[in-house]
Motif scaffolding. Structure first.
Motif, PDB file in Angstrom:
ATOM      1  N   LEU A  42       0.845  -1.179   0.000  1.00  0.00           N
ATOM      2  CA  LEU A  42       0.000   0.000   0.000  1.00  0.00           C
ATOM      3  C   LEU A  42       0.884   1.234   0.000  1.00  0.00           C
ATOM      4  CD1 LEU A  42      -3.069   0.404   0.188  1.00  0.00           C
ATOM      5  CD2 LEU A  42      -2.760   0.759   2.621  1.00  0.00           C
ATOM      6  N   ASN A  43       0.692   2.112  -0.948  1.00  0.00           N
ATOM      7  CA  ASN A  43       1.484   3.334  -1.005  1.00  0.00           C
ATOM      8  C   ASN A  43       0.828   4.372  -0.099  1.00  0.00           C
ATOM      9  OD1 ASN A  43       3.134   5.447  -1.565  1.00  0.00           O
ATOM     10  ND2 ASN A  43       2.476   5.682  -3.684  1.00  0.00           N
ATOM     11  N   ARG A  44       1.356   4.512   1.101  1.00  0.00           N
ATOM     12  CA  ARG A  44       0.782   5.433   2.079  1.00  0.00           C
ATOM     13  C   ARG A  44       1.360   6.840   1.939  1.00  0.00           C
ATOM     14  NH1 ARG A  44       0.152   0.651   5.032  1.00  0.00           N
ATOM     15  NH2 ARG A  44      -1.874   0.591   6.051  1.00  0.00           N
ATOM     16  N   ASN A  45       2.359   7.009   1.130  1.00  0.00           N
ATOM     17  CA  ASN A  45       3.015   8.292   0.928  1.00  0.00           C
ATOM     18  C   ASN A  45       3.578   8.810   2.254  1.00  0.00           C
ATOM     19  OD1 ASN A  45       4.005  10.590  -0.188  1.00  0.00           O
ATOM     20  ND2 ASN A  45       2.060  11.268  -1.063  1.00  0.00           N
ATOM     21  N   ARG A  46       4.554   8.092   2.764  1.00  0.00           N
ATOM     22  CA  ARG A  46       5.173   8.402   4.052  1.00  0.00           C
ATOM     23  C   ARG A  46       5.781   9.792   4.078  1.00  0.00           C
ATOM     24  NH1 ARG A  46       8.445   2.760   3.991  1.00  0.00           N
ATOM     25  NH2 ARG A  46       6.652   1.416   4.285  1.00  0.00           N
ATOM     26  N   GLU A  47       6.387  10.189   2.971  1.00  0.00           N
ATOM     27  CA  GLU A  47       7.042  11.493   2.918  1.00  0.00           C
ATOM     28  C   GLU A  47       6.033  12.616   3.117  1.00  0.00           C
ATOM     29  OE1 GLU A  47       7.466   9.151   0.523  1.00  0.00           O
ATOM     30  OE2 GLU A  47       9.515   8.531   0.908  1.00  0.00           O
ATOM     31  N   GLU A  48       4.866  12.469   2.506  1.00  0.00           N
ATOM     32  CA  GLU A  48       3.815  13.484   2.666  1.00  0.00           C
ATOM     33  C   GLU A  48       3.331  13.526   4.114  1.00  0.00           C
ATOM     34  OE1 GLU A  48       1.622  16.635   1.893  1.00  0.00           O
ATOM     35  OE2 GLU A  48       2.962  15.706   0.432  1.00  0.00           O
ATOM     36  N   GLY A  49       3.243  12.373   4.749  1.00  0.00           N
ATOM     37  CA  GLY A  49       2.866  12.321   6.162  1.00  0.00           C
ATOM     38  C   GLY A  49       3.863  13.055   7.034  1.00  0.00           C
ATOM     39  N   HIS A  50       5.166  12.882   6.738  1.00  0.00           N
ATOM     40  CA  HIS A  50       6.195  13.594   7.503  1.00  0.00           C
ATOM     41  C   HIS A  50       6.113  15.097   7.269  1.00  0.00           C
ATOM     42  CE1 HIS A  50       9.971  14.633   9.379  1.00  0.00           C
ATOM     43  NE2 HIS A  50      10.291  15.280   8.275  1.00  0.00           N
ATOM     44  N   LYS A  51       5.955  15.500   6.015  1.00  0.00           N
ATOM     45  CA  LYS A  51       5.851  16.930   5.712  1.00  0.00           C
ATOM     46  C   LYS A  51       4.661  17.558   6.422  1.00  0.00           C
ATOM     47  CE  LYS A  51       7.912  16.598   1.121  1.00  0.00           C
ATOM     48  NZ  LYS A  51       7.627  16.590  -0.322  1.00  0.00           N
ATOM     49  N   HIS A  52       3.554  16.854   6.429  1.00  0.00           N
ATOM     50  CA  HIS A  52       2.334  17.338   7.082  1.00  0.00           C
ATOM     51  C   HIS A  52       2.553  17.499   8.591  1.00  0.00           C
ATOM     52  CE1 HIS A  52      -1.951  18.069   6.988  1.00  0.00           C
ATOM     53  NE2 HIS A  52      -2.119  17.237   8.000  1.00  0.00           N
ATOM     54  N   LEU A  53       3.152  16.497   9.217  1.00  0.00           N
ATOM     55  CA  LEU A  53       3.437  16.544  10.653  1.00  0.00           C
ATOM     56  C   LEU A  53       4.416  17.667  10.976  1.00  0.00           C
ATOM     57  CD1 LEU A  53       3.216  15.148  13.491  1.00  0.00           C
ATOM     58  CD2 LEU A  53       5.206  13.803  12.805  1.00  0.00           C
TER      59      LEU A  53
END
Length: 191
Positions: A42-53
């Protein structure tokens, strides 16, 4: 006997009979050919999650201030960062790594934020998928490793019995803040 017959049964009884029916059928027997196939990633887009946080809580012009951080995580940002830095230096799990597909794994901030949110707010691990973009398994692993790491890293300093002098200071601070003495050892203060 029909396991789904709900005449005069509690919801718990129905649930357990359905689970019994599920587990006694052949649904749990794996297909030998499926063992050779890969699970879909599943592509959860971890990088986007980090940027958002990071944008929300840690950037110079962050969306939410220190007061919001303390309300949501139940500790100050400085204490959070101190814990995150200590865990990152001690545990490989909290260090930024890359997986076999050369994709970046979750950052220290993501793992610590997920674990502390789970503890502070009593959320379930599967709720981390929405904001942190983290799987339930990783959130649970983060919680376990953070718990163990905090005890190992800070246990000698913070998880010890207070001295008699420290107890007196706690009594004074509590009386000033709440207006009544006798906080330590009171059954009413354990909740």
């Amino acid at each position: 006997m029909d396991p789904f017959d709900s005449s005069d049964d509690s919801d718990d009884d129905i649930f357990f009979r359905m689970m019994y029916h599920y587990y006694t059928t052949d649904l749990l027997q794996p297909d030998p050919t499926s063992l050779l196939t890969r699970c879909a990633m599943l592509n959860r887009n971890r990088e986007e999650g980090h940027k958002h946080l990071y944008r929300d809580y840690f950037a110079d012009n962050c969306v939410y201030g220190a007061k919001d951080f303390k309300r949501r995580f139940r500790l100050s940002r400085d204490v959070f960062l101190r814990i995150a830095n200590a865990l990152e230096s001690r545990y490989k799990f909290f260090q930024l790594r890359y997986d076999a597909r050369d994709r970046r794994e979750f950052t220290t901030l993501q793992k610590c934020a997920a674990a502390i949110r789970l503890m502070a707010m009593g959320e379930s691990p599967d709720t981390m998928d929405d904001y942190m973009r983290m799987s339930e398994r990783t959130a649970r692993e983060s919680l376990y490793t953070l718990s163990r790491g905090v005890v190992e890293a800070f246990g000698d300093v913070y998880l010890r019995k207070p001295s008699s002098h420290a107890l007196q200071e706690l009594y004074v601070v509590h009386e000033e803040r709440h207006g009544f003495p006798g906080m330590i050892g009171s059954i009413y203060c354990t909740h």
